[in-house]
Design a protein around this motif. Structure first.
Motif, PDB file in Angstrom:
ATOM      1  N   ARG A 213       0.798  -1.214   0.000  1.00  0.00           N
ATOM      2  CA  ARG A 213       0.000   0.000   0.000  1.00  0.00           C
ATOM      3  C   ARG A 213       0.835   1.270   0.000  1.00  0.00           C
ATOM      4  N   GLY A 214       0.210   2.318  -0.520  1.00  0.00           N
ATOM      5  CA  GLY A 214       0.726   3.670  -0.358  1.00  0.00           C
ATOM      6  C   GLY A 214       1.765   4.104  -1.358  1.00  0.00           C
ATOM      7  N   GLY A 215       1.913   5.429  -1.472  1.00  0.00           N
ATOM      8  CA  GLY A 215       2.969   6.066  -2.229  1.00  0.00           C
ATOM      9  C   GLY A 215       3.661   7.087  -1.349  1.00  0.00           C
ATOM     10  N   SER A 216       4.490   7.911  -1.924  1.00  0.00           N
ATOM     11  CA  SER A 216       5.307   8.824  -1.113  1.00  0.00           C
ATOM     12  C   SER A 216       4.494   9.795  -0.261  1.00  0.00           C
ATOM     13  N   PRO A 217       3.475  10.509  -0.786  1.00  0.00           N
ATOM     14  CA  PRO A 217       2.771  11.489   0.044  1.00  0.00           C
ATOM     15  C   PRO A 217       2.003  10.888   1.215  1.00  0.00           C
ATOM     16  N   THR A 218       1.496   9.650   1.058  1.00  0.00           N
ATOM     17  CA  THR A 218       0.664   9.053   2.109  1.00  0.00           C
ATOM     18  C   THR A 218       1.378   7.971   2.903  1.00  0.00           C
ATOM     19  N   PHE A 219       2.638   7.776   2.622  1.00  0.00           N
ATOM     20  CA  PHE A 219       3.429   6.737   3.277  1.00  0.00           C
ATOM     21  C   PHE A 219       3.285   6.757   4.807  1.00  0.00           C
ATOM     22  N   PRO A 220       3.502   7.883   5.493  1.00  0.00           N
ATOM     23  CA  PRO A 220       3.366   7.868   6.956  1.00  0.00           C
ATOM     24  C   PRO A 220       1.935   7.595   7.422  1.00  0.00           C
ATOM     25  N   LEU A 221       0.937   8.050   6.657  1.00  0.00           N
ATOM     26  CA  LEU A 221      -0.453   7.806   7.039  1.00  0.00           C
ATOM     27  C   LEU A 221      -0.776   6.317   6.974  1.00  0.00           C
ATOM     28  N   HIS A 222      -0.260   5.638   5.969  1.00  0.00           N
ATOM     29  CA  HIS A 222      -0.489   4.198   5.861  1.00  0.00           C
ATOM     30  C   HIS A 222       0.141   3.454   7.044  1.00  0.00           C
ATOM     31  N   LEU A 223       1.295   3.911   7.473  1.00  0.00           N
ATOM     32  CA  LEU A 223       1.921   3.266   8.631  1.00  0.00           C
ATOM     33  C   LEU A 223       1.053   3.411   9.866  1.00  0.00           C
ATOM     34  N   PHE A 235       4.972  -1.229   2.614  1.00  0.00           N
ATOM     35  CA  PHE A 235       4.743   0.139   2.158  1.00  0.00           C
ATOM     36  C   PHE A 235       5.694   0.470   1.012  1.00  0.00           C
ATOM     37  N   SER A 236       5.175   1.219   0.033  1.00  0.00           N
ATOM     38  CA  SER A 236       5.895   1.378  -1.234  1.00  0.00           C
ATOM     39  C   SER A 236       6.122   2.831  -1.655  1.00  0.00           C
ATOM     40  N   PRO A 237       6.772   3.647  -0.827  1.00  0.00           N
ATOM     41  CA  PRO A 237       7.155   4.968  -1.317  1.00  0.00           C
ATOM     42  C   PRO A 237       8.208   4.823  -2.410  1.00  0.00           C
ATOM     43  N   LEU A 254       7.080  16.243   5.050  1.00  0.00           N
ATOM     44  CA  LEU A 254       7.857  15.014   4.891  1.00  0.00           C
ATOM     45  C   LEU A 254       9.351  15.328   4.910  1.00  0.00           C
ATOM     46  N   PRO A 255      10.169  14.464   5.522  1.00  0.00           N
ATOM     47  CA  PRO A 255      11.563  14.803   5.846  1.00  0.00           C
ATOM     48  C   PRO A 255      12.578  14.440   4.761  1.00  0.00           C
ATOM     49  N   PHE A 256      12.220  14.635   3.491  1.00  0.00           N
ATOM     50  CA  PHE A 256      13.120  14.236   2.415  1.00  0.00           C
ATOM     51  C   PHE A 256      13.718  15.455   1.731  1.00  0.00           C
ATOM     52  N   GLU A 257      14.848  15.252   1.059  1.00  0.00           N
ATOM     53  CA  GLU A 257      15.549  16.354   0.413  1.00  0.00           C
ATOM     54  C   GLU A 257      15.838  16.018  -1.041  1.00  0.00           C
ATOM     55  N   ILE A 258      15.973  17.040  -1.856  1.00  0.00           N
ATOM     56  CA  ILE A 258      16.235  16.837  -3.277  1.00  0.00           C
ATOM     57  C   ILE A 258      17.631  16.254  -3.456  1.00  0.00           C
ATOM     58  N   ALA A 259      17.693  15.142  -4.190  1.00  0.00           N
ATOM     59  CA  ALA A 259      18.962  14.422  -4.352  1.00  0.00           C
ATOM     60  C   ALA A 259      19.324  14.220  -5.817  1.00  0.00           C
ATOM     61  N   ALA A 260      18.631  14.915  -6.736  1.00  0.00           N
ATOM     62  CA  ALA A 260      18.927  14.763  -8.155  1.00  0.00           C
ATOM     63  C   ALA A 260      18.635  16.067  -8.875  1.00  0.00           C
ATOM     64  N   CYS A 261      19.392  16.325  -9.914  1.00  0.00           N
ATOM     65  CA  CYS A 261      19.137  17.478 -10.766  1.00  0.00           C
ATOM     66  C   CYS A 261      19.697  17.177 -12.149  1.00  0.00           C
ATOM     67  N   VAL A 262      19.528  18.124 -13.058  1.00  0.00           N
ATOM     68  CA  VAL A 262      20.062  17.993 -14.413  1.00  0.00           C
ATOM     69  C   VAL A 262      21.070  19.103 -14.651  1.00  0.00           C
ATOM     70  N   LEU A 263      22.250  18.747 -15.095  1.00  0.00           N
ATOM     71  CA  LEU A 263      23.272  19.719 -15.472  1.00  0.00           C
ATOM     72  C   LEU A 263      22.959  20.247 -16.865  1.00  0.00           C
ATOM     73  N   THR A 264      22.912  21.553 -17.015  1.00  0.00           N
ATOM     74  CA  THR A 264      22.668  22.187 -18.307  1.00  0.00           C
ATOM     75  C   THR A 264      23.670  23.318 -18.500  1.00  0.00           C
ATOM     76  N   ARG A 265      23.785  23.791 -19.741  1.00  0.00           N
ATOM     77  CA  ARG A 265      24.725  24.879 -20.031  1.00  0.00           C
ATOM     78  C   ARG A 265      24.083  25.923 -20.932  1.00  0.00           C
ATOM     79  N   VAL A 266      24.565  27.145 -20.791  1.00  0.00           N
ATOM     80  CA  VAL A 266      24.179  28.212 -21.711  1.00  0.00           C
ATOM     81  C   VAL A 266      24.870  27.942 -23.047  1.00  0.00           C
ATOM     82  N   ILE A 267      24.074  27.855 -24.111  1.00  0.00           N
ATOM     83  CA  ILE A 267      24.652  27.574 -25.432  1.00  0.00           C
ATOM     84  C   ILE A 267      24.547  28.752 -26.395  1.00  0.00           C
TER      85      ILE A 267
END
Length: 350
Positions: A213-223, A235-237, A254-267
């Motif tokens: 059951r559950g996804g990321s936004p409702t993960f703690p509620l399911h617990l 549980f499946s976040p 929710l206690p999570f932090e951004i851990a990914a981004c995309v590198l881009t350049r001015v062309i």
């Protein structure tokens, strides 16, 4: 996100922050009472064997996935128990059986929500297959609505000697409301459907071995809900591993932090107040409106003017164009990280 040698990375490129991912996985485990056996994280967000192996190091031995390619990757990484949470049609039931033959030590399972998907798997199976009923608790996407038809499908699964009725899959991906009180109210409605259905099965003398059951936004509620249930739950976040600006802005509880981004350049400098970046539709998930697809903090207040396959044109407001010479590297944070990751076949890790 600090990368030691960005000049050596061709853009656009997917970047992962190793330490932030580790913190997110540990936060997920903390929410689950430090009990890894409660977790079956969805790997469709990161699709990354290195992250799967880190989950294994934390004692998390089960995963959920959306594609058979993800299932194959997880099996190769050593995952013991893999749920393919997607309807298997066309050649895919045959491909699942092939995976079961290639990885006999791995427990594979799948979802069914109709007699058609059920029979497609059973016809090919050489030994009993673990199947979950996919129950629609409000999302209205895949899954069968609670009721007599769903009970009949479970009965067919229980009676078939080539099937192990593994339990019920209940995903509430429609519930991503920003306000926690409103999220909880909608969650309670979904749980009313789920509880009523499991009680209906109990009256038919059908035991439910497991709820996934559950996804990321409702993960703690399911617990919270599961602590009062007699049925074992996992549980499946999924997005929690990488997080993104969309959830980061709307789910500050929710206690999570951004851990990914995309590198881009001015062309290019196409105008006195404009930049063109190598951040086209092939680099960032495009399901959101243009102004809601990506955040590039280093540009300050700006307007995204147009995006095509290979280009993103940005109009600057608070900063001068000369502040960003051609070749300048920037970090772009997708609003929705999951379909952005799917655009890349590798990620660079700091």
């Amino acid at each position: 996100m600090a990368f030691p040698n960005p000049d050596t990375i061709p853009s656009p490129a997917l970047l992962f922050d190793r330490e932030a991912i580790s913190r997110n996985l540990r936060a997920m485990l903390t929410i689950a009472d430090d009990r890894p056996e409660l977790l079956r994280p969805h790997i469709k967000t990161h699709k990354c064997s290195a992250i799967v192996r880190e989950q294994l190091s934390l004692g998390i031995t089960r995963v959920k996935c959306a594609t058979l390619a993800e299932a194959e990757m997880a099996a190769e990484a050593g995952v013991a128990d893999i749920l393919v949470a997607y309807p298997l049609v066309g050649p895919n039931p045959h491909r699942l059986v092939e995976l079961m033959q290639r990885f006999p030590e791995t427990q594979f399972s799948a979802l069914v929500d109709s007699e058609t998907t059920l029979s497609a798997i059973v016809t090919l199976a050489e030994k009993p297959v673990s199947l979950f009923l996919d129950l629609d608790i409000g999302m209205g996407r895949t899954g069968i609505r609670p009721g007599s038809e769903a009970v009949a499908l479970v009965e067919a699964m229980v009676k078939n000697e080539m099937i192990r009725f593994a339990g019920i899959h209940a995903y509430d991906g429609h519930n991503h409301l920003a306000d926690l009180g409103e999220r909880r109210e909608l969650f309670d409605q979904s749980m009313s459907l789920l509880d009523s259905f499991t009680e209906q099965l109990r009256r038919e003398n059908i035991d439910v071995p497991l709820l996934i059951r559950g996804g990321s936004p409702t993960f703690p509620l399911h617990l919270e809900h599961a602590r009062q249930s007699q049925i074992r739950s996992e549980f499946s976040p999924g997005t929690v591993a990488l997080w993104d600006t969309g959830y980061g802005e709307s789910h500050r509880d929710l206690p999570f932090e951004i851990a990914a981004c995309v590198l881009t350049r001015v062309i290019s400098h196409p105008g006195p107040d404009r930049l063109c970046l190598d951040l086209g539709l092939k680099a960032i998930a495009a399901e959101n409106p243009l102004e809601r697809r990506v955040v590039i903090p280093e540009l300050g207040d700006c307007t995204y003017r147009s995006q095509s396959e290979e280009h993103l044109v940005v109009e600057l407001r608070s900063l001068a164009r000369d502040h960003f010479p051609i070749g300048t590297a920037l970090q772009a944070f997708p609003r929705h990280i999951c379909p952005t990751v799917a655009l890349y076949n590798r990620a660079y890790v700091d």
